[in-house]
Design an enzyme around this catalytic site. Sequence first.
Site, PDB file in Angstrom:
ATOM      1  N   GLU A   1      -3.036   3.041   2.077  1.00  0.00           N
ATOM      2  CA  GLU A   1      -2.716   3.507   0.723  1.00  0.00           C
ATOM      3  C   GLU A   1      -2.979   5.000   0.588  1.00  0.00           C
ATOM      4  O   GLU A   1      -2.154   5.742   0.037  1.00  0.00           O
ATOM      5  CB  GLU A   1      -3.530   2.746  -0.323  1.00  0.00           C
ATOM      6  CG  GLU A   1      -3.292   3.258  -1.741  1.00  0.00           C
ATOM      7  CD  GLU A   1      -4.216   2.635  -2.772  1.00  0.00           C
ATOM      8  OE1 GLU A   1      -4.552   3.331  -3.752  1.00  0.00           O
ATOM      9  OE2 GLU A   1      -4.609   1.458  -2.612  1.00  0.00           O
TER      10      GLU A   1
ATOM     11  N   SER B   1      -9.609  -3.663   1.442  1.00  0.00           N
ATOM     12  CA  SER B   1     -10.520  -2.760   0.736  1.00  0.00           C
ATOM     13  C   SER B   1     -11.083  -3.395  -0.526  1.00  0.00           C
ATOM     14  O   SER B   1     -12.285  -3.327  -0.786  1.00  0.00           O
ATOM     15  CB  SER B   1      -9.802  -1.457   0.373  1.00  0.00           C
ATOM     16  OG  SER B   1     -10.609  -0.642  -0.451  1.00  0.00           O
TER      17      SER B   1
ATOM     18  N   HIS C   1       0.810  -1.222   0.000  1.00  0.00           N
ATOM     19  CA  HIS C   1       0.000   0.000   0.000  1.00  0.00           C
ATOM     20  C   HIS C   1       0.841   1.269   0.000  1.00  0.00           C
ATOM     21  O   HIS C   1       0.307   2.367  -0.156  1.00  0.00           O
ATOM     22  CB  HIS C   1      -0.911   0.019   1.227  1.00  0.00           C
ATOM     23  CG  HIS C   1      -1.597  -1.282   1.499  1.00  0.00           C
ATOM     24  ND1 HIS C   1      -1.120  -2.201   2.418  1.00  0.00           N
ATOM     25  CD2 HIS C   1      -2.706  -1.829   0.955  1.00  0.00           C
ATOM     26  CE1 HIS C   1      -1.924  -3.255   2.435  1.00  0.00           C
ATOM     27  NE2 HIS C   1      -2.887  -3.063   1.558  1.00  0.00           N
TER      28      HIS C   1
ATOM     29  N   SER D   1      -5.488  -9.978  -2.323  1.00  0.00           N
ATOM     30  CA  SER D   1      -4.462 -10.427  -1.383  1.00  0.00           C
ATOM     31  C   SER D   1      -4.779 -11.808  -0.807  1.00  0.00           C
ATOM     32  O   SER D   1      -4.230 -12.195   0.225  1.00  0.00           O
ATOM     33  CB  SER D   1      -4.299  -9.406  -0.253  1.00  0.00           C
ATOM     34  OG  SER D   1      -5.537  -9.090   0.343  1.00  0.00           O
TER      35      SER D   1
ATOM     36  N   CYS E   1      -6.735   0.071 -10.459  1.00  0.00           N
ATOM     37  CA  CYS E   1      -5.868  -0.870 -11.171  1.00  0.00           C
ATOM     38  C   CYS E   1      -6.677  -1.859 -12.006  1.00  0.00           C
ATOM     39  O   CYS E   1      -7.850  -2.131 -11.731  1.00  0.00           O
ATOM     40  CB  CYS E   1      -4.935  -1.598 -10.207  1.00  0.00           C
ATOM     41  SG  CYS E   1      -5.648  -3.023  -9.386  1.00  0.00           S
TER      42      CYS E   1
END
Length: 275
Positions: free
Chosen positions: A122, A215, A70, A258, A186
């Site tokens: 982030e 998130s 992040h 993740s 992204c």
Amino acid sequence: MKIELAESYGFCFGVKRAIKIAEDNKNSSTYGPLIHNSKEIERLEKDFKVGLTDDHKSFASGDKAVIRTHGIPKNELAELKANNVDVVDATCPYVTKPQQICQEMSEQGYEIIIFGDDAHPEIKGVKSYATYGARVVTMPSELEDLKLKDRIALVAQTTRKVEDYLEIANYLIPRYKEVRVFNTICNATFENQEAVRKISKKADIMIIIGGKNSSNTKQLFSISEDNCTDSYHIEDENDLDFSWFKEKKFCGISAGASTPDWIIQNVVNAIQNSI
């Protein structure tokens, strides 16, 4: 009951890259959780002696600090380097992009607006790169009473929903002389969101796997819940309640960026063994 995985799910490029960096730097410590998945953090510590430190001031000269995916605030990175800490940067390249944009556009005199969660690591990092400050918002209504410059640069947290970002942009564009909108969400986030949107429309139960603090996993769950009321956010197979699957015919599964493959497979196996 049919079990089907979304077309796109799980580990993204940035997370794969960070895990490889951590594995290549045994006997180090990450500054903050490398990713938002406690099970993978435990694996790195057990198998590769990669520890976790929450305070950047605790690193001494010569220590090796792996920077989380992040990113971290600009001033903290500078402090680590000034104290001769061996910094290994695992910040996702998709995160460094909004950092750079904020710095460049702020120095050019633009008002910086960041769409995201102000408390997320982030965003704490991205915000710090805006030389003359930035405003962080989550919805258009938060912009209504703000006195902004005529020139605005807009960036988004990399894991937010595209449709929510467009609402912010659509509010700003008619009201200000110049609005520069940067697509900093992204590709993996977009692809995973589209895939979960597609599969959740035909499933009668959805399982979204990922860390409770993740998130991007929360966004996947939100999209899934919009289309499938029986949607559940779990961290691993131990969170499953097999009564959920009673009389269900189609179980869709997705996972956050993740979430490692081994956790996903454990969940799939547990569901298969229960039916």
